[in-house]
Design a protein around this motif. Structure first.
Motif, PDB file in Angstrom:
ATOM      1  N   LEU A 221      41.861  55.792  21.910  1.00  0.00           N
ATOM      2  CA  LEU A 221      41.950  54.557  21.139  1.00  0.00           C
ATOM      3  C   LEU A 221      43.366  54.021  21.204  1.00  0.00           C
ATOM      4  CD1 LEU A 221      40.775  52.510  19.110  1.00  0.00           C
ATOM      5  CD2 LEU A 221      41.424  54.097  17.295  1.00  0.00           C
TER       6      LEU A 221
ATOM      7  N   VAL B 161      32.833  56.864  31.647  1.00  0.00           N
ATOM      8  CA  VAL B 161      33.806  56.322  30.710  1.00  0.00           C
ATOM      9  C   VAL B 161      33.456  54.857  30.475  1.00  0.00           C
ATOM     10  CG1 VAL B 161      36.241  55.784  30.305  1.00  0.00           C
ATOM     11  CG2 VAL B 161      35.609  57.886  31.504  1.00  0.00           C
TER      12      VAL B 161
ATOM     13  N   HIS C  79      35.702  55.505  25.808  1.00  0.00           N
ATOM     14  CA  HIS C  79      34.778  56.481  25.244  1.00  0.00           C
ATOM     15  C   HIS C  79      34.065  57.196  26.388  1.00  0.00           C
ATOM     16  CE1 HIS C  79      31.794  58.166  22.536  1.00  0.00           C
ATOM     17  NE2 HIS C  79      30.839  57.653  23.302  1.00  0.00           N
TER      18      HIS C  79
ATOM     19  N   LYS D 174      39.132  50.807  23.078  1.00  0.00           N
ATOM     20  CA  LYS D 174      38.754  52.212  23.001  1.00  0.00           C
ATOM     21  C   LYS D 174      38.022  52.622  24.273  1.00  0.00           C
ATOM     22  CE  LYS D 174      36.125  55.327  20.024  1.00  0.00           C
ATOM     23  NZ  LYS D 174      35.315  55.379  18.786  1.00  0.00           N
TER      24      LYS D 174
ATOM     25  N   LEU E 180      40.407  62.129  28.181  1.00  0.00           N
ATOM     26  CA  LEU E 180      39.067  61.741  28.601  1.00  0.00           C
ATOM     27  C   LEU E 180      38.327  62.892  29.272  1.00  0.00           C
ATOM     28  CD1 LEU E 180      39.908  58.170  29.914  1.00  0.00           C
ATOM     29  CD2 LEU E 180      38.672  58.746  27.812  1.00  0.00           C
TER      30      LEU E 180
ATOM     31  N   SER F  53      37.383  63.589  24.706  1.00  0.00           N
ATOM     32  CA  SER F  53      37.896  62.855  23.545  1.00  0.00           C
ATOM     33  C   SER F  53      37.957  61.363  23.848  1.00  0.00           C
ATOM     34  CB  SER F  53      39.301  63.336  23.190  1.00  0.00           C
ATOM     35  OG  SER F  53      39.309  64.693  22.893  1.00  0.00           O
ATOM     36  N   ASP F  54      37.822  60.563  22.801  1.00  0.00           N
ATOM     37  CA  ASP F  54      37.996  59.125  22.946  1.00  0.00           C
ATOM     38  C   ASP F  54      39.484  58.808  23.025  1.00  0.00           C
ATOM     39  OD1 ASP F  54      35.280  58.886  22.729  1.00  0.00           O
ATOM     40  OD2 ASP F  54      35.306  58.180  20.659  1.00  0.00           O
TER      41      ASP F  54
ATOM     42  N   LYS G 234      30.876  59.033  27.639  1.00  0.00           N
ATOM     43  CA  LYS G 234      29.463  59.000  27.272  1.00  0.00           C
ATOM     44  C   LYS G 234      28.687  59.907  28.224  1.00  0.00           C
ATOM     45  CE  LYS G 234      26.102  55.341  26.449  1.00  0.00           C
ATOM     46  NZ  LYS G 234      25.898  53.900  26.541  1.00  0.00           N
TER      47      LYS G 234
END
Length: 96
Positions: A46, A80, A54, A52, A39, A43-44, A56
């Motif tokens: 999953l 996040v 993510h 997931k 993170l 990177s995401d 942002k």
């Protein structure tokens, strides 16, 4: 009820008879370390059947202090977000 890291370690230890307590601690710590590094790098993350995470990017924006009403600028930042998988969402809502 909140699930703490200590609770998670205890559950890993209890559900895996071949692991020592120290190995359970290291396993959970390794997973969290890898997750955080992913993170932080943007990177995401999953996790199939779970969801997931993510990262942002949020732009700077105008805001105000709710106590005084003074306007201020909120800095750009990364946040996040989490989107649960359909499987998890169905289990939470009792539809599966």
């Amino acid at each position: 009820m909140t699930l703490t890291k200590a609770d998670l370690i205890q559950q890993v230890y209890k559900n895996h008879n071949t692991l020592t307590k120290a190995q359970a601690i290291e396993s959970v710590e390794a997973f969290l370390r890898i997750s955080k590094e992913s993170l932080i790098d943007g990177s995401d993350l999953l996790l199939s059947g779970f969801g997931k995470f993510h990262v942002k990017q949020k732009n700077a924006r105008r805001g105000r202090n709710p106590q005084t009403g003074d306007e201020l600028t909120l800095d750009a930042r990364r946040v996040v977000t989490f989107k649960p998988s359909g499987i998890l969402r169905d289990k939470i809502n009792g539809t599966s």
